[in-house]
Write a protein that holds these residues in place. Sequence first.
Motif, PDB file in Angstrom:
ATOM      1  N   UNK A 192       0.829  -1.209   0.000  1.00 16.57           N
ATOM      2  CA  UNK A 192       0.000   0.000   0.000  1.00 16.57           C
ATOM      3  C   UNK A 192       0.861   1.255   0.000  1.00 16.57           C
ATOM      4  N   UNK A 193       1.947   1.238   0.817  1.00 13.73           N
ATOM      5  CA  UNK A 193       2.831   2.396   0.858  1.00 13.73           C
ATOM      6  C   UNK A 193       3.460   2.681  -0.492  1.00 13.73           C
ATOM      7  N   UNK A 194       3.933   1.640  -1.152  1.00 11.69           N
ATOM      8  CA  UNK A 194       4.517   1.811  -2.487  1.00 11.69           C
ATOM      9  C   UNK A 194       3.480   2.307  -3.492  1.00 11.69           C
ATOM     10  N   UNK A 195       2.278   1.716  -3.445  1.00  8.99           N
ATOM     11  CA  UNK A 195       1.234   2.123  -4.377  1.00  8.99           C
ATOM     12  C   UNK A 195       0.865   3.588  -4.194  1.00  8.99           C
ATOM     13  N   UNK A 196       0.780   4.010  -2.930  1.00 11.67           N
ATOM     14  CA  UNK A 196       0.453   5.406  -2.652  1.00 11.67           C
ATOM     15  C   UNK A 196       1.476   6.343  -3.301  1.00 11.67           C
ATOM     16  N   UNK A 197       2.753   6.009  -3.176  1.00 12.53           N
ATOM     17  CA  UNK A 197       3.789   6.871  -3.740  1.00 12.53           C
ATOM     18  C   UNK A 197       3.827   6.808  -5.259  1.00 12.53           C
TER      19      UNK A 197
ATOM     20  N   UNK B  54       1.493   9.042  -6.874  1.00  8.92           N
ATOM     21  CA  UNK B  54       1.741  10.468  -6.610  1.00  8.92           C
ATOM     22  C   UNK B  54       3.211  10.751  -6.892  1.00  8.92           C
ATOM     23  N   UNK B  55       3.582  10.836  -8.174  1.00 10.16           N
ATOM     24  CA  UNK B  55       4.999  10.990  -8.556  1.00 10.16           C
ATOM     25  C   UNK B  55       5.729  12.146  -7.886  1.00 10.16           C
ATOM     26  N   UNK B  56       5.096  13.298  -7.630  1.00  5.88           N
ATOM     27  CA  UNK B  56       5.849  14.373  -6.967  1.00  5.88           C
ATOM     28  C   UNK B  56       6.408  13.955  -5.607  1.00  5.88           C
ATOM     29  N   UNK B  57       5.638  13.185  -4.835  1.00  2.35           N
ATOM     30  CA  UNK B  57       6.145  12.719  -3.547  1.00  2.35           C
ATOM     31  C   UNK B  57       7.303  11.753  -3.740  1.00  2.35           C
ATOM     32  N   UNK B  58       7.199  10.883  -4.729  1.00  2.32           N
ATOM     33  CA  UNK B  58       8.279   9.939  -5.001  1.00  2.32           C
ATOM     34  C   UNK B  58       9.534  10.675  -5.450  1.00  2.32           C
TER      35      UNK B  58
ATOM     36  N   UNK C 221       2.431   3.534   7.319  1.00  2.00           N
ATOM     37  CA  UNK C 221       2.785   2.666   6.204  1.00  2.00           C
ATOM     38  C   UNK C 221       3.533   3.403   5.105  1.00  2.00           C
ATOM     39  N   UNK C 222       3.091   4.617   4.775  1.00  2.59           N
ATOM     40  CA  UNK C 222       3.775   5.380   3.725  1.00  2.59           C
ATOM     41  C   UNK C 222       5.153   5.833   4.199  1.00  2.59           C
TER      42      UNK C 222
ATOM     43  N   UNK D  43      -5.475  14.479  -7.447  1.00  3.90           N
ATOM     44  CA  UNK D  43      -5.876  14.428  -8.833  1.00  3.90           C
ATOM     45  C   UNK D  43      -5.005  13.489  -9.656  1.00  3.90           C
ATOM     46  N   UNK D  44      -3.697  13.516  -9.397  1.00  3.62           N
ATOM     47  CA  UNK D  44      -2.795  12.593 -10.082  1.00  3.62           C
ATOM     48  C   UNK D  44      -3.129  11.150  -9.715  1.00  3.62           C
ATOM     49  N   UNK D  45      -3.404  10.916  -8.432  1.00  3.06           N
ATOM     50  CA  UNK D  45      -3.737   9.558  -8.008  1.00  3.06           C
ATOM     51  C   UNK D  45      -5.031   9.069  -8.647  1.00  3.06           C
ATOM     52  N   UNK D  46      -6.028   9.971  -8.737  1.00  2.21           N
ATOM     53  CA  UNK D  46      -7.301   9.585  -9.353  1.00  2.21           C
ATOM     54  C   UNK D  46      -7.107   9.243 -10.811  1.00  2.21           C
ATOM     55  N   UNK D  47      -6.239   9.998 -11.487  1.00  6.63           N
ATOM     56  CA  UNK D  47      -5.988   9.728 -12.911  1.00  6.63           C
ATOM     57  C   UNK D  47      -5.301   8.381 -13.119  1.00  6.63           C
ATOM     58  N   UNK D  48      -4.557   7.926 -12.089  1.00 10.14           N
ATOM     59  CA  UNK D  48      -3.876   6.633 -12.180  1.00 10.14           C
ATOM     60  C   UNK D  48      -4.733   5.494 -11.611  1.00 10.14           C
ATOM     61  N   UNK D  49      -5.956   5.829 -11.207  1.00 10.29           N
ATOM     62  CA  UNK D  49      -6.872   4.795 -10.763  1.00 10.29           C
ATOM     63  C   UNK D  49      -6.797   4.475  -9.285  1.00 10.29           C
ATOM     64  N   UNK D  50      -6.351   5.438  -8.436  1.00 13.87           N
ATOM     65  CA  UNK D  50      -6.288   5.153  -7.008  1.00 13.87           C
ATOM     66  C   UNK D  50      -6.331   6.399  -6.190  1.00 13.87           C
TER      67      UNK D  50
END
Length: 457
Positions: free
Chosen positions: A243-248, A251-255, A386-387, A450-457
Amino acid sequence: MATQSSPGVPPNGWRTFLALWASQSVSRFGSALSWFALTIYMAQTLYPAPDQKAEFALATGALAIAATLLAVLVAPIAGSLADRTDRKCLMAVCDTLSGLLTLGMAALMLFTTAPFWVLLLFVIATQSLDILHEAAMDASLAMIVPDEHLTRANGLLNTTRQISGLLGPATAALLIGVPLMLSQNGTGGWLATLRDGVPFALAVDGLSYLLAAAFLTRLNIPSPPPAESAGSAVANVKADTRLGWTYLLRRPPLLQLLLIGAAVNFAASAIPVYQTLLTRYTLEDDWTTRGLGFAAALAIITTITSAGMVLGGVVISAWGGLKHNRVLGILVPSLVIGIGIIGMGLSRSLPLTAALFGLTVFSMPFAMAHSGGIWQAQVPREMQGRVFAVRRVISRFTVPLGMALVSALATRFPPGPVIVGMGVLVVVVAAVQLLNPSVRRVDDREYLDGLAAAKGG
């Protein structure tokens, strides 16, 4: 710019944080005493003979490696627990167990000689508890501190770490010398009969843990609803890490922000190595001309470095950091850090090199405090354990890599060019991200979602 509000933060949240910070600062200082005391114990009790230098070096290295690896290996477990248990309770349990273990080690040293394997197990146990405690505490800040004060809160915590590292060894040395001083004065009773004061220093650390645990029981530190169970504990850790990896990843800016921190850690973690190598091989002509010896020259550099780090922490704590465009509080100091490292590698002057070390580490608390504030403000409270676990694994894994690479390259090349290369890496990474419009919006919660929603999460 839209940033997350501070839902559920108690009205007296800042006062709660200050009480938490003060009590945990005492514990942090005690830990610095304990670590130095263990080093003295190995040098004076376990490996005192001149022909035991190799064993002493291996032992100290083993403890350092164990502490570094644990920070990576235990992070996923710590992050999972921080989101699945009451965080205040987790911190109190960790402090209590650490205190009891440390007092037990002190008692053991009073009556017998503790072998190295016992010291190693003690370090593994207490460091693991500290990592669990850190995960719960980092995830608790956003529950009690308003978003606009998160940078200041992180600055205060970082300052405590630096001051403890600076003053802890000297204080531990005084405590360790208490039995000898009392015996020479003919006073002190049973204290004067101790072989050394290492158990005394450990006892102070153990009591500091228990004091911190007692303070925690009186503080109002809320926790979000616990995460749903995915099955067994192992399954929970695996699911939480995923889940932590998926969250990041969504959201590429956080990564990308995390990669900046990893690059800085990769280059700056070897600063103690830089100090020794530059003083010994690059600055020798300069300090010889000034009538100094190697030890004096190295002492000048390390003292200014320590002072720079502490001063940076004090300034960011008093200032409180940027309220808008907080990412600039990471990117600009990162550029300064990279430029400072480049300057170290190019300098041939002792005063200039010392000043560059001081400037470089002065910038670090600014980057760390702003980074902590952004992560705590943008990641949902119920997911921070987790994140943040993934964040710790990536950022801390680069620390031993950087130190190993610099040490290996320095055996074949002059240290100056190697250090310049590390600084160039930081400058390039920071400059690229400074020009990246996506990273510049990392403090915008709506943009990230918004970025996460566009990637389906």
